[in-house]
Scaffold this active site. Sequence first.
Site, PDB file in Angstrom:
ATOM      1  N   PRO A 268     -31.842  20.759 -63.766  1.00 53.79           N
ATOM      2  CA  PRO A 268     -30.483  21.212 -63.472  1.00 53.79           C
ATOM      3  C   PRO A 268     -30.114  20.931 -62.017  1.00 53.79           C
ATOM      4  CG  PRO A 268     -31.754  22.924 -64.591  1.00 53.79           C
ATOM      5  CD  PRO A 268     -32.718  21.852 -64.202  1.00 53.79           C
TER       6      PRO A 268
ATOM      7  N   GLY B  48     -29.665  13.486 -57.845  1.00 53.98           N
ATOM      8  CA  GLY B  48     -29.967  12.939 -56.531  1.00 53.98           C
ATOM      9  C   GLY B  48     -29.662  11.457 -56.416  1.00 53.98           C
TER      10      GLY B  48
ATOM     11  N   ASP C  56     -44.180  22.524 -50.588  1.00 52.14           N
ATOM     12  CA  ASP C  56     -45.310  21.600 -50.650  1.00 52.14           C
ATOM     13  C   ASP C  56     -45.221  20.785 -51.940  1.00 52.14           C
ATOM     14  OD1 ASP C  56     -47.581  20.341 -49.848  1.00 52.14           O
ATOM     15  OD2 ASP C  56     -48.943  21.992 -50.300  1.00 52.14           O
TER      16      ASP C  56
END
Length: 574
Positions: free
Chosen positions: A316, A320, A371
């Site tokens: 969702p 990008g 991370d």
Amino acid sequence: MPRGLELLIAQTILQGFDAQYGRFLEVTSGAQQRFEQADWHAVQQAMKNRIHLYDHHVGLVVEQLRCITNGQSTDAAFLLRVKEHYTRLLPDYPRFEIAESFFNSVYCRLFDHRSLTPERLFIFSSQPERRFRTIPRPLAKDFHSDHGWESLLMRVISDLPLRLRWQNKSRDIHYIVRHLTETLGTDNLAESHLQVANELFYRNKAAWLVGKLITPSGTLPFLLPIHQTDDGELFIDTCLTTTAEASIVFGFARSYFMVYAPLPAALVEWLREILPGKTTAELYMAIGCQKHAKTESYREYLVYLQGCNEQFIEAPGIRGMVMLVFTLPGFDRVFKVIKDRFAPQKEMSAAHVCACYQLVKEHDRVGRMADTQEFENFVLEKRHISPALMELLLQEAAEKITDLGEQIVIRHLYIERRMVPLNIWLEQVEGQQLRDAIEEYGNAIRQLAAANIFPGDMLFKNFGVTRHGRVVFYDYDEICYMTEVNFRDIPPPRYPEDELASEPWYSVSPGDVFPEEFRHWLCADPRIGPLFEEMHADLFRADYWRALQNRIREGHVEDVYAYRRRQRFSVRFV
């Protein structure tokens, strides 16, 4: 290949791991001295050095094995015998679980991450689960309150190995007792005792005492961050006693602790009780065993996949320009693949994106950068992939995909903790939750900047909200060091027409950033703009950013707190 060579190879790999973990412990053991000397730049360098140790030693072992085998190819039967010999070396080995991950890493380096099957690798451990429930040497010491909690805490603090003077030990003990009394009540506190880890947990500019507060109604975390004054005197900054607070301290967006752990599995087992929401992978990650954490993360993924009927879907949020992101609806991770081609405004290469992700891995993440685990030749069953996602993968990342019929292999991807995209969160919340989110976002920007990180693209869609309500940055393709940026004020217009022109009336060079422009996209929403102006208006001033740059260039390392300012004793009790 000569008979008997299999055992030699197995022993060589295990000896290589011994060397790696020995250096790991050596770097870790220097944490106390670095803390006492307030050598914060050495702290940062040691963190980077320790991360690099693993891959360095894998490379050394691979070169040894190539010499042993004279570069000859090995058949499947030979490799299976090597693994059998290696497995026989592990039952009495104290760090068996990470030794298995090291074996996997050597294999992957030798065979270019191909033929990764359970027969050849330790996809799952060969040893009994949680083997270290009992260990020869206790990891912690018990302290009882027979003579009151002030006496107990004085013994705890006096037991610490730190050699610096305390600013005011009695004051700090008084604050801790006051906090515990308010939290538990006098009667419960009187019936409680402490169990304190023998080793301190070092990170950034703090040494953390980690313990368990054992009460009549259950066990709670007991965390004390120890800091230094400018004069080099020690003080305790707060006391944290909830699992939510402990989870944030050991969070996935923070740098790894330096804690001396010759038996890492035993330490992970001990930590479980006060960090019940953390997976095995997250616990290994927190203590710096990031490569084994990757193994455990992959195992968690496989276990989830075997027990669900879900298909991978596009994650969702706003799609990008650089990364294709997908997920399993019920799984708390996302999978990120670098696209074959980027949007026109993204003038960068895939190598640059990988370098940005490595920078984040090695840098102090200050609780504000997620991370990641990096994987090569990641295999997915087609039946687990939704048709829409398969179409998108072939459209956006075909060059990184190999079709094997029933499976696809993705040449390179990252796995990261899933969060709610901040832009979606802001659409869903109102009132105090909205205010908290905007405060968190601004604080994230400030803390990243103070750690010499400029996010580049500061749009809300590039940040996520954790289950604890913290705002974390997760889109790294434009990340850079603060000291590489030229923060400029927008020059006044020459003529009234300048402000209406489609092009700026001033020159713009690579690396130029105009903080005044942030206002246009951060304050466009009338619900958000006033809150942002109230709490973070200084982020729109170039002089604010230049002042931060000057502090960084002067060598100043900012304090980073894994808790709210209002929880600090200096704010709460003074």
